[in-house]
Design a protein around this motif. Structure first.
Motif, PDB file in Angstrom:
ATOM      1  N   HIS A  21       0.905  -1.180  -0.085  1.00  0.00           N
ATOM      2  CA  HIS A  21       0.015   0.100  -0.067  1.00  0.00           C
ATOM      3  C   HIS A  21       0.821   1.379  -0.055  1.00  0.00           C
ATOM      4  N   PRO A  22       0.371   2.375  -0.639  1.00  0.00           N
ATOM      5  CA  PRO A  22       1.296   3.501  -0.372  1.00  0.00           C
ATOM      6  C   PRO A  22       1.425   3.748   1.071  1.00  0.00           C
ATOM      7  N   GLY A  23       2.577   4.312   1.446  1.00  0.00           N
ATOM      8  CA  GLY A  23       2.959   4.461   2.932  1.00  0.00           C
ATOM      9  C   GLY A  23       3.311   2.954   3.571  1.00  0.00           C
ATOM     10  N   GLY A  24       3.291   1.831   2.818  1.00  0.00           N
ATOM     11  CA  GLY A  24       3.621   0.873   3.486  1.00  0.00           C
ATOM     12  C   GLY A  24       5.017   0.357   3.742  1.00  0.00           C
ATOM     13  N   LEU A  25       5.320  -0.547   4.408  1.00  0.00           N
ATOM     14  CA  LEU A  25       6.902  -0.890   5.023  1.00  0.00           C
ATOM     15  C   LEU A  25       7.223  -2.103   4.551  1.00  0.00           C
ATOM     16  N   LEU A  26       8.709  -2.004   3.942  1.00  0.00           N
ATOM     17  CA  LEU A  26       9.343  -3.082   3.437  1.00  0.00           C
ATOM     18  C   LEU A  26      10.599  -3.301   4.625  1.00  0.00           C
ATOM     19  N   VAL A  27      10.615  -4.552   5.274  1.00  0.00           N
ATOM     20  CA  VAL A  27      11.882  -5.029   6.031  1.00  0.00           C
ATOM     21  C   VAL A  27      12.488  -6.015   5.096  1.00  0.00           C
ATOM     22  N   ARG A  56       7.316   2.714   0.816  1.00  0.00           N
ATOM     23  CA  ARG A  56       6.608   3.184  -0.346  1.00  0.00           C
ATOM     24  C   ARG A  56       6.242   4.645  -0.023  1.00  0.00           C
ATOM     25  N   ARG A  57       6.445   5.401  -0.932  1.00  0.00           N
ATOM     26  CA  ARG A  57       5.914   6.686  -0.629  1.00  0.00           C
ATOM     27  C   ARG A  57       4.427   6.775  -0.696  1.00  0.00           C
ATOM     28  N   GLU A  58       3.930   7.661  -0.020  1.00  0.00           N
ATOM     29  CA  GLU A  58       2.228   8.074  -0.064  1.00  0.00           C
ATOM     30  C   GLU A  58       1.955   8.616  -1.395  1.00  0.00           C
TER      31      GLU A  58
END
Length: 255
Positions: free
Chosen positions: A127-133, A248-250
């Motif tokens: 999703h926009p704003g989502g986090l990848l680790v 991910r950028r908003e």
């Protein structure tokens, strides 16, 4: 990785200092995200035998994939229901489906043909704003028979991961080396094995996955838990792994 390594991994993931400390670090980041957003849609790319999926299940709905039928079978033994057999090179991960994606020791794998292409897929699935680790192995000079056993194609540097994340349109929030405290003993052992075993062949290669003795395992876990706390404020200058968190950028260019 070689088939026998999945059996070792399944037995070690819940107790081995390396796995336990990594999973605790990832858990702390996902828990923080869950406090901010509520229940999360989480995807573990290249989930292996599924221990991280178990750890993250408290924070939302966890799905995962792995290319190995053995790995997917071990996930079934853990009672994980949302694990599928999939090749990240070709699988359609969809668009804007997940709040968090984890990829632990995946991008470097021999079967990943193009790490940037896979990273772009992971970005699109957030999703926009989502986090990848993510975490990957560090430094080519640490290559050893361990890499043959777990089928490592490439090792990375911190700057290389930063460039890769930015190339995929992700905004890095944290990029650091990990496993700093035992770095020099590990480097020495791997150099000794590489020279002593002459690089070895796949049939003879063995990984470092098997847990050490109980006392040493406790000491190393304590050191890594301290390191995890240090990472809240500082970036480590070296280590056997590169650990990164990106978002991910908003709003993206052209959107």
């Amino acid at each position: 990785m070689l088939p026998g390594e999945y059996h070792t991994m399944f037995a070690a993931e819940g107790i081995h200092w390396w796995y336990v400390s990594l999973h605790e670090l990832v858990r702390s980041l996902v828990e923080k995200e869950q406090r901010r957003k509520g229940p999360l849609a989480i995807f573990d790319a290249g989930c292996g035998t599924g221990r991280l999926c178990e750890v993250l299940a408290a924070f939302g709905t966890v799905t995962g994939c792995d290319r190995s039928d053995l790995a997917v079978g071990f996930c079934g033994q853990r009672g994980l229901r949302h694990i599928v057999h999939a090749d990240l090179n070709t699988e359609d991960l969809g668009r804007e489906r997940y709040d968090v994606i984890t990829a632990m020791e995946v991008l470097e794998h021999r079967d990943i043909n193009n790490d940037l292409l896979v990273l772009n897929k992971l970005r699109n699935a957030l999703h926009p704003g989502g986090l990848l680790v993510l975490q990957v192995p560090a430094f080519e000079f640490l290559r050893s028979p361990h890499d043959i056993a777990v089928q490592t194609r490439r090792r990375y540097t911190r700057s290389g991961i930063r460039e890769l994340l930015r190339g995929a349109g992700l905004r890095p929030e944290l990029i650091t080396y990990r496993v700093c405290a035992p770095f020099f003993p590990i480097a020495a052992i791997r150099l000794y094995r590489r020279l002593g075993e002459g690089g070895g062949g796949a049939a003879d290669a063995r990984s470092d996955i098997q847990a050490p003795g109980a006392l040493l395992n406790r000491l190393l876990l304590a050191a890594m838990r301290l390191e995890n706390r240090i990472l809240r404020s500082f970036r480590l200058p070296f280590g056997t792994s590169v650990f990164a968190v990106a978002r991910r950028r908003e709003r993206e260019a052209g959107a």
